[in-house]
Design an enzyme around this catalytic site. Structure first.
Site, mmCIF file in Angstrom:
data_model
loop_
_atom_site.group_PDB
_atom_site.id
_atom_site.type_symbol
_atom_site.label_atom_id
_atom_site.label_comp_id
_atom_site.label_asym_id
_atom_site.label_seq_id
_atom_site.Cartn_x
_atom_site.Cartn_y
_atom_site.Cartn_z
ATOM 1 N N ALA A 122 0.813 -1.219 0.000
ATOM 2 C CA ALA A 122 0.000 0.000 0.000
ATOM 3 C C ALA A 122 0.846 1.270 0.000
ATOM 4 O O ALA A 122 0.475 2.270 -0.628
ATOM 5 C CB ALA A 122 -0.940 -0.005 1.202
ATOM 6 N N ARG A 140 1.463 8.803 -10.943
ATOM 7 C CA ARG A 140 1.025 8.367 -12.267
ATOM 8 C C ARG A 140 -0.396 8.796 -12.626
ATOM 9 O O ARG A 140 -0.834 8.554 -13.748
ATOM 10 C CB ARG A 140 1.163 6.852 -12.369
ATOM 11 C CG ARG A 140 2.607 6.379 -12.236
ATOM 12 C CD ARG A 140 3.528 7.095 -13.187
ATOM 13 N NE ARG A 140 4.870 6.510 -13.188
ATOM 14 C CZ ARG A 140 5.800 6.784 -14.077
ATOM 15 N NH1 ARG A 140 5.550 7.664 -15.042
ATOM 16 N NH2 ARG A 140 6.984 6.220 -14.010
#
Length: 204
Positions: free
Chosen positions: A160, A170
Site C-alpha cells: 500500500a 502516475r
C-alpha cells in the site's frame, strides 16, 4: 486495458501490525471503523507509512503497451512477472499480412493511440516483425523488432505504501497518458473498503 485484483491483505492484518507497537489488541473492532481510523491516522496522518507495507495487493494487468510497461518498471518497490514475448510471438507468425486498413485485427497486438500517424507506423512495424518471423529468425532475436505499442500482460504485486506513491505520481497530468489510465483503473480495482487510504492526483 483490463485490471483484475487477484488477492489483497485484509485491513485487520494492518491494524494488528499497528496495535503490536502498543499491545492494544483489545481495542480492535475486527477491521471496523476503529481499525480503519487507526490505519489512516498512523499510516497517513502521522506519516508512519511503513505500517502500510503490511497491506499487499496482487493485480493481473492485461493489454498495456511495452512503453507503459517500461514506465511501470520504474516503480521498483513492486514485483512483476511479465508475459514472455520470446515464447508468444508464434501467435503473430500465424497471422495473415497486415495492411493499412487492418487496424481492428492489429488491435489484438497493439495499443491504439490518438495519433493516426503513430498507429499506422505501429501497424507497419507489426507487419515488419511478422515478416522477420517468417524468415525463420528465432523469437529471441526477432523480439528486437517489437514496436513499443505491442501489448503485454503481467502479474503485479505491490504494498500500500508503494501503491500510494504510484497512484499520486502516475495520475498526474504530466504522466504518460496510458499509465494515467492504468493508475485510475488500478484505483477502481481496489477493494472499496481500502480506497480511503489512496488518493488520485487531482491535477490528473
Amino acid at each position: 486495458m483490463t485490471v483484475t485484483l487477484m488477492q489483497h491483505t485484509s485491513l485487520t492484518i494492518c491494524a494488528h501490525a499497528i496495535r503490536t507497537c502498543w499491545q492494544s489488541f483489545e481495542k480492535s473492532d475486527g477491521g471496523g471503523e476503529k481499525d480503519r481510523e487507526l490505519i489512516d491516522r498512523v499510516g497517513n496522518k502521522n506519516k508512519h507509512a511503513s505500517t502500510l507495507e503490511h497491506l499487499v495487493y496482487t493485480f493481473y494487468i492485461q493489454g498495456i503497451s511495452r512503453a507503459c510497461l517500461q514506465e511501470l518498471a520504474r516503480h521498483r518497490i513492486a514485483s512483476l512477472s511479465v508475459k514472455s514475448s520470446r515464447y508468444t510471438l508464434k501467435e503473430l507468425k500465424a497471422e495473415e499480412e497486415f495492411k493499412e486498413g487492418d487496424w481492428e485485427r492489429a488491435k489484438r497486438y497493439l495499443v491504439e493511440t490518438e495519433s493516426e500517424a503513430v498507429n499506422l507506423a505501429s501497424l507497419k512495424a507489426l507487419e515488419n516483425l511478422r515478416q522477420v518471423l517468417l524468415l525463420g529468425i528465432s523469437n529471441d532475436m526477432a523480439k528486437y523488432c517489437l514496436p513499443e505499442s505491442y501489448k503485454t500482460e503481467l502479474t503485479w504485486t505491490i504494498n500500500a505504501r508503494a501503491l500510494q506513491n504510484f497512484l499520486t505520481l502516475r495520475s498526474s497530468k504530466s504522466a504518460l497518458w496510458e499509465i494515467r489510465k492504468l493508475a485510475k483503473t488500478l484505483h477502481e480495482a481496489l477493494p472499496k473498503e481500502h480506497r480511503y487510504l489512496f488518493c488520485l492526483n487531482q491535477e490528473g
